[in-house]
Design a protein around this motif. Structure first.
Motif, PDB file in Angstrom:
ATOM      1  N   ASP A 159       3.278   6.033  -2.185  1.00  0.00           N
ATOM      2  CA  ASP A 159       3.872   5.421  -0.994  1.00  0.00           C
ATOM      3  C   ASP A 159       4.703   6.454  -0.242  1.00  0.00           C
ATOM      4  O   ASP A 159       4.658   7.639  -0.529  1.00  0.00           O
ATOM      5  N   TYR A 160       5.439   5.991   0.738  1.00  0.00           N
ATOM      6  CA  TYR A 160       6.302   6.796   1.602  1.00  0.00           C
ATOM      7  C   TYR A 160       5.474   7.798   2.413  1.00  0.00           C
ATOM      8  O   TYR A 160       5.554   9.008   2.247  1.00  0.00           O
ATOM      9  N   PHE A 164       2.688  12.098   0.901  1.00  0.00           N
ATOM     10  CA  PHE A 164       3.239  10.891   0.302  1.00  0.00           C
ATOM     11  C   PHE A 164       3.678  11.198  -1.116  1.00  0.00           C
ATOM     12  O   PHE A 164       3.510  12.311  -1.608  1.00  0.00           O
ATOM     13  N   VAL A 195      -2.349   1.236   1.076  1.00  0.00           N
ATOM     14  CA  VAL A 195      -2.069   1.848   2.378  1.00  0.00           C
ATOM     15  C   VAL A 195      -3.023   1.255   3.389  1.00  0.00           C
ATOM     16  O   VAL A 195      -4.230   1.251   3.175  1.00  0.00           O
ATOM     17  N   ILE A 210       5.891   0.843  -4.347  1.00  0.00           N
ATOM     18  CA  ILE A 210       4.562   0.379  -3.946  1.00  0.00           C
ATOM     19  C   ILE A 210       3.546   1.156  -4.749  1.00  0.00           C
ATOM     20  O   ILE A 210       3.616   2.353  -4.821  1.00  0.00           O
ATOM     21  N   SER A 211       2.599   0.450  -5.390  1.00  0.00           N
ATOM     22  CA  SER A 211       1.530   1.110  -6.130  1.00  0.00           C
ATOM     23  C   SER A 211       0.249   1.064  -5.325  1.00  0.00           C
ATOM     24  O   SER A 211      -0.096   0.056  -4.778  1.00  0.00           O
ATOM     25  N   LEU A 212      -0.434   2.157  -5.233  1.00  0.00           N
ATOM     26  CA  LEU A 212      -1.678   2.250  -4.482  1.00  0.00           C
ATOM     27  C   LEU A 212      -2.775   2.842  -5.379  1.00  0.00           C
ATOM     28  O   LEU A 212      -2.488   3.611  -6.243  1.00  0.00           O
ATOM     29  N   TYR A 261       0.819   1.883   7.173  1.00  0.00           N
ATOM     30  CA  TYR A 261       1.913   1.279   6.430  1.00  0.00           C
ATOM     31  C   TYR A 261       1.441   0.968   5.010  1.00  0.00           C
ATOM     32  O   TYR A 261       0.257   1.084   4.695  1.00  0.00           O
ATOM     33  N   THR A 262       2.358   0.592   4.153  1.00  0.00           N
ATOM     34  CA  THR A 262       2.011   0.181   2.795  1.00  0.00           C
ATOM     35  C   THR A 262       2.239  -1.316   2.646  1.00  0.00           C
ATOM     36  O   THR A 262       3.187  -1.874   3.197  1.00  0.00           O
ATOM     37  N   ARG A 311       5.543  -2.487   4.448  1.00  0.00           N
ATOM     38  CA  ARG A 311       6.729  -1.654   4.269  1.00  0.00           C
ATOM     39  C   ARG A 311       6.485  -0.269   4.846  1.00  0.00           C
ATOM     40  O   ARG A 311       5.375   0.210   4.877  1.00  0.00           O
ATOM     41  N   LYS A 312       7.547   0.393   5.266  1.00  0.00           N
ATOM     42  CA  LYS A 312       7.541   1.794   5.709  1.00  0.00           C
ATOM     43  C   LYS A 312       6.366   2.104   6.633  1.00  0.00           C
ATOM     44  O   LYS A 312       5.465   2.819   6.293  1.00  0.00           O
TER      45      LYS A 312
END
Length: 295
Positions: A65-66, A78, A44, A8-10, A38-39, A289-290
């Motif tokens: 992410d994460y 993260f 986010v 995931i890119s933020l 979440y992402t 996700r997550k």
């Protein structure tokens, strides 16, 4: 063992989206009030929902992410991909997206899966890389919450560390004749006990708030599903039953619910919520996700 992580890119900036109807289409009203981070599609997001509907949706655009939330609820840890994905590093930021700090700097190593100690003073993380002989290494490290005093817990080989309320480490341990299994150890890495024992891939343990149970994902039955067991490894139960891949279980602060992400036939990942016994499964967020609960 090389765990699979969703990419995931933020980007950095803050966007309030509570008034956007398309954002409201992506969430459903819950039977209780919860706030979840979440992402989703490179962003986010933080949202709250209760019986009356969505109270707010907020998006923090940053490049990582994460998520892992500090015990005081003020800071995310993260990971961010660098060097075209060759380097992964651990960062922290305030929950509003401000004050981003890089904590790890090891080039060509994958630092991921940050986890806060119960007092919030330290962060454990997984470090994975190929050594000079091309052998994959899976290590667990710990550092102060500001990134200082980074130290490898040398007795632990694996990924996905998570702390129990009394400070023990639950993690996905690397095993020579198995792909991975869920294990628990003392804070210093001593007294390792293997809680699961099969040839499956078992990752992402998450300990219940009372410290009595562990939710985790496993493909022991041929498909990634969510399972739960007692903290000593007894009474292992499968909670999800579908043809999708089910990932990243996370307990609600009251220990009543578990959320998880699930791949679907449209090849997208969505976030679902269920009771801790696996009943009343409900899709709550599309394209997420997550997810983790906020306090």
């Amino acid at each position: 063992m090389k765990p699979i992580y969703p990419s995931i890119s933020l980007l950095l900036s803050l966007l309030i989206m509570s008034g956007e109807s398309r954002a409201q289409d992506n969430v459903q009203v819950l039977d209780s009030s919860y706030t979840i981070a979440y992402t989703s599609k490179g962003v986010v997001k933080i949202y709250s929902s209760d019986k009356e509907g969505i109270s707010n949706i907020k998006s923090i655009k940053t490049k990582g992410d994460y998520l892992a939330l500090s015990p005081d609820g003020n800071t995310f840890a993260f990971r961010i991909y660098l060097d075209g994905g060759k380097t992964w590093s651990i960062y922290t930021m305030n929950i509003d997206g401000t004050n981003i700090e890089r904590l790890t700097h090891a080039k060509n190593k994958w630092d991921s899966a940050p986890a806060w100690t119960p007092d919030g003073d330290k962060i454990a993380f997984a470090r994975e890389y190929k050594d000079s002989e091309g052998v994959w290494q899976a290590e667990i490290w710990i550092m102060n919450s500001d990134g200082s005093e980074r130290t490898q817990i040398k007795s632990l080989k694996g990924s996905n560390p998570y702390f129990t309320p009394d400070g023990k480490i639950v993690f996905s341990s690397e095993h020579k004749d198995k792909k991975s299994e869920i294990s628990i150890a003392d804070f210093d890495g001593s007294n390792v006990i293997h809680l699961t024992n099969n040839a499956a891939e078992e990752w992402h343990p998450d300990v219940s708030p009372d410290g009595k149970q562990i939710a985790f994902m496993s493909n022991r039955d041929g498909n990634y599903e969510i399972y739960v067991m007692n903290i000593d490894g007894s009474d292992q139960k499968r909670l999800t039953f579908n043809n999708a891949g089910n990932w990243h279980p996370s307990w609600s602060p009251d220990g009543v619910k578990i959320i998880f992400s699930s791949s679907s036939t449209d090849k997208e990942s969505h976030i679902y919520m269920m009771n801790k016994d696996g009943s009343s499964v409900q899709k709550i967020i599309s394209h997420g996700r997550k997810g983790i609960f906020q306090r």
